[in-house]
Design a protein around this motif. Structure first.
Motif, mmCIF file in Angstrom:
data_model
loop_
_atom_site.group_PDB
_atom_site.id
_atom_site.type_symbol
_atom_site.label_atom_id
_atom_site.label_comp_id
_atom_site.label_asym_id
_atom_site.label_seq_id
_atom_site.Cartn_x
_atom_site.Cartn_y
_atom_site.Cartn_z
ATOM 1 N N PRO A 99 0.839 -1.201 0.000
ATOM 2 C CA PRO A 99 0.000 0.000 0.000
ATOM 3 C C PRO A 99 0.877 1.255 0.000
ATOM 4 C CG PRO A 99 -0.028 -1.036 2.154
ATOM 5 C CD PRO A 99 0.767 -1.927 1.259
ATOM 6 N N ARG A 100 0.499 2.222 -0.817
ATOM 7 C CA ARG A 100 1.293 3.439 -0.928
ATOM 8 C C ARG A 100 0.415 4.569 -1.446
ATOM 9 N NH1 ARG A 100 1.423 -0.136 -4.619
ATOM 10 N NH2 ARG A 100 1.521 0.315 -6.834
ATOM 11 N N THR A 101 0.918 5.779 -1.351
ATOM 12 C CA THR A 101 0.241 6.948 -1.890
ATOM 13 C C THR A 101 1.007 7.401 -3.119
ATOM 14 O OG1 THR A 101 -0.487 7.586 0.320
ATOM 15 C CG2 THR A 101 -0.565 9.279 -1.389
ATOM 16 N N GLY A 102 0.298 7.530 -4.240
ATOM 17 C CA GLY A 102 0.927 7.938 -5.488
ATOM 18 C C GLY A 102 1.227 9.422 -5.502
ATOM 19 N N SER A 103 1.932 9.846 -6.540
ATOM 20 C CA SER A 103 2.279 11.261 -6.674
ATOM 21 C C SER A 103 1.051 12.134 -6.850
ATOM 22 C CB SER A 103 3.241 11.457 -7.849
ATOM 23 O OG SER A 103 2.623 11.035 -9.051
ATOM 24 N N ASP A 104 -0.063 11.512 -7.245
ATOM 25 C CA ASP A 104 -1.309 12.252 -7.399
ATOM 26 C C ASP A 104 -2.104 12.335 -6.089
ATOM 27 O OD1 ASP A 104 -2.012 9.611 -7.194
ATOM 28 O OD2 ASP A 104 -3.163 9.534 -9.055
ATOM 29 N N GLY A 105 -1.531 11.760 -5.008
ATOM 30 C CA GLY A 105 -2.187 11.807 -3.706
ATOM 31 C C GLY A 105 -3.196 10.696 -3.471
ATOM 32 N N LYS A 106 -3.405 9.826 -4.453
ATOM 33 C CA LYS A 106 -4.370 8.735 -4.320
ATOM 34 C C LYS A 106 -3.703 7.492 -3.727
ATOM 35 C CE LYS A 106 -7.168 10.100 -8.304
ATOM 36 N NZ LYS A 106 -7.631 9.673 -9.632
ATOM 37 N N PRO A 107 -4.473 6.705 -2.951
ATOM 38 C CA PRO A 107 -3.912 5.469 -2.407
ATOM 39 C C PRO A 107 -3.883 4.364 -3.473
ATOM 40 C CG PRO A 107 -6.162 5.735 -1.678
ATOM 41 C CD PRO A 107 -5.815 6.974 -2.460
ATOM 42 N N TYR A 108 -2.793 3.596 -3.484
ATOM 43 C CA TYR A 108 -2.637 2.478 -4.410
ATOM 44 C C TYR A 108 -2.151 1.263 -3.637
ATOM 45 C CZ TYR A 108 -2.962 5.840 -8.233
ATOM 46 O OH TYR A 108 -3.399 6.799 -9.094
ATOM 47 N N ALA A 109 -2.480 0.077 -4.144
ATOM 48 C CA ALA A 109 -1.997 -1.185 -3.581
ATOM 49 C C ALA A 109 -2.324 -2.294 -4.574
ATOM 50 C CB ALA A 109 -2.651 -1.482 -2.233
ATOM 51 N N ILE A 110 -1.676 -3.424 -4.398
ATOM 52 C CA ILE A 110 -2.000 -4.610 -5.184
ATOM 53 C C ILE A 110 -2.968 -5.423 -4.329
ATOM 54 C CG2 ILE A 110 -1.105 -6.713 -6.247
ATOM 55 C CD1 ILE A 110 1.628 -5.189 -6.387
ATOM 56 N N GLY A 111 -4.213 -5.491 -4.741
ATOM 57 C CA GLY A 111 -5.211 -6.224 -3.975
ATOM 58 C C GLY A 111 -5.209 -7.700 -4.337
ATOM 59 N N PHE A 112 -5.540 -8.540 -3.379
ATOM 60 C CA PHE A 112 -5.641 -9.973 -3.652
ATOM 61 C C PHE A 112 -6.768 -10.587 -2.842
ATOM 62 C CE2 PHE A 112 -2.770 -9.758 -0.029
ATOM 63 C CZ PHE A 112 -3.191 -10.793 0.774
ATOM 64 N N THR A 113 -7.281 -11.706 -3.342
ATOM 65 C CA THR A 113 -8.279 -12.511 -2.658
ATOM 66 C C THR A 113 -7.840 -13.958 -2.764
ATOM 67 O OG1 THR A 113 -10.053 -10.967 -3.188
ATOM 68 C CG2 THR A 113 -10.704 -13.195 -2.594
ATOM 69 N N ILE A 114 -7.864 -14.657 -1.651
ATOM 70 C CA ILE A 114 -7.499 -16.079 -1.620
ATOM 71 C C ILE A 114 -8.643 -16.833 -0.944
ATOM 72 C CG2 ILE A 114 -5.857 -17.785 -0.751
ATOM 73 C CD1 ILE A 114 -3.768 -15.591 -0.606
ATOM 74 N N ALA A 115 -9.002 -17.981 -1.513
ATOM 75 C CA ALA A 115 -9.995 -18.853 -0.905
ATOM 76 C C ALA A 115 -9.244 -20.029 -0.291
ATOM 77 C CB ALA A 115 -10.993 -19.345 -1.942
ATOM 78 N N LEU A 116 -9.165 -20.072 1.046
ATOM 79 C CA LEU A 116 -8.488 -21.153 1.759
ATOM 80 C C LEU A 116 -9.543 -22.181 2.174
ATOM 81 C CD1 LEU A 116 -6.247 -18.949 4.076
ATOM 82 C CD2 LEU A 116 -5.543 -20.149 2.012
ATOM 83 N N THR A 117 -9.490 -23.361 1.591
ATOM 84 C CA THR A 117 -10.506 -24.363 1.894
ATOM 85 C C THR A 117 -10.324 -24.897 3.318
ATOM 86 O OG1 THR A 117 -9.174 -26.162 1.012
ATOM 87 C CG2 THR A 117 -10.685 -25.090 -0.510
ATOM 88 N N ASP A 118 -11.421 -25.342 3.903
ATOM 89 C CA ASP A 118 -11.363 -25.915 5.243
ATOM 90 C C ASP A 118 -10.651 -27.266 5.247
ATOM 91 O OD1 ASP A 118 -12.737 -23.776 6.173
ATOM 92 O OD2 ASP A 118 -14.627 -24.835 6.496
ATOM 93 N N ARG A 119 -10.774 -27.997 4.157
ATOM 94 C CA ARG A 119 -10.177 -29.344 4.078
ATOM 95 C C ARG A 119 -9.190 -29.388 2.925
ATOM 96 N NH1 ARG A 119 -13.410 -33.726 6.407
ATOM 97 N NH2 ARG A 119 -15.060 -32.741 7.577
ATOM 98 N N TRP A 120 -7.998 -29.861 3.235
ATOM 99 C CA TRP A 120 -6.937 -30.000 2.222
ATOM 100 C C TRP A 120 -6.771 -31.483 1.928
ATOM 101 C CZ3 TRP A 120 -4.348 -25.601 0.588
ATOM 102 C CH2 TRP A 120 -4.633 -24.451 1.294
ATOM 103 N N ASN A 121 -6.419 -31.819 0.686
ATOM 104 C CA ASN A 121 -6.164 -33.221 0.388
ATOM 105 C C ASN A 121 -4.694 -33.478 0.217
ATOM 106 O OD1 ASN A 121 -6.987 -31.536 -1.704
ATOM 107 N ND2 ASN A 121 -7.323 -33.164 -3.114
#
Length: 121
Positions: A99-121
């Protein structure tokens, strides 16, 4: 060009480390998984607010998503197609990298979503 390739490789390593740490934070993952060792709502909720400062990674949301029976979930709303198989419960984790603030004053970041299953095989 070479510098951007190095930066991309660095982010891949950082995201891999984040996934590993998120999994390590789940108490039941290192043990054999049985119904008695699964406490998905508790484990998932513990991930919210997790921050990895040296890697500039933060978890902003972690919520347990219940499983769904066959033919109860739309494939792509608003289309009428349904998922034909049962969907297992999982933990949806949303976060930001660098997360960072760009030169234009706007916030930027690389967003991610992960689905962690309850059961692993």
């Amino acid at each position: 060009m070479e510098q951007s390739v190095d930066r991309n490789a660095q982010w891949v390593r950082v995201l891999g480390a984040a996934v590993w740490l998120a999994c390590a934070a789940l108490p039941g993952v290192a043990q054999p998984v049985t119904d008695a060792t699964i406490g998905a709502a508790l484990q998932c909720g513990q991930l919210k607010g997790l921050a990895i400062p040296d890697a500039a990674i933060g978890i902003s949301k972690a919520e347990a998503v219940p499983g769904a029976a066959p033919n109860t979930v739309l494939v792509r709303p608003p289309l009428p197609d349904l998922v034909l198989v049962a969907l297992p419960p999982y933990c949806r984790v949303d976060g930001d990298i660098d997360p960072r603030t760009g030169s234009d004053g706007k916030p930027y970041a690389i967003g991610f979503t992960i689905a962690l299953t309850d059961r692993w095989n």
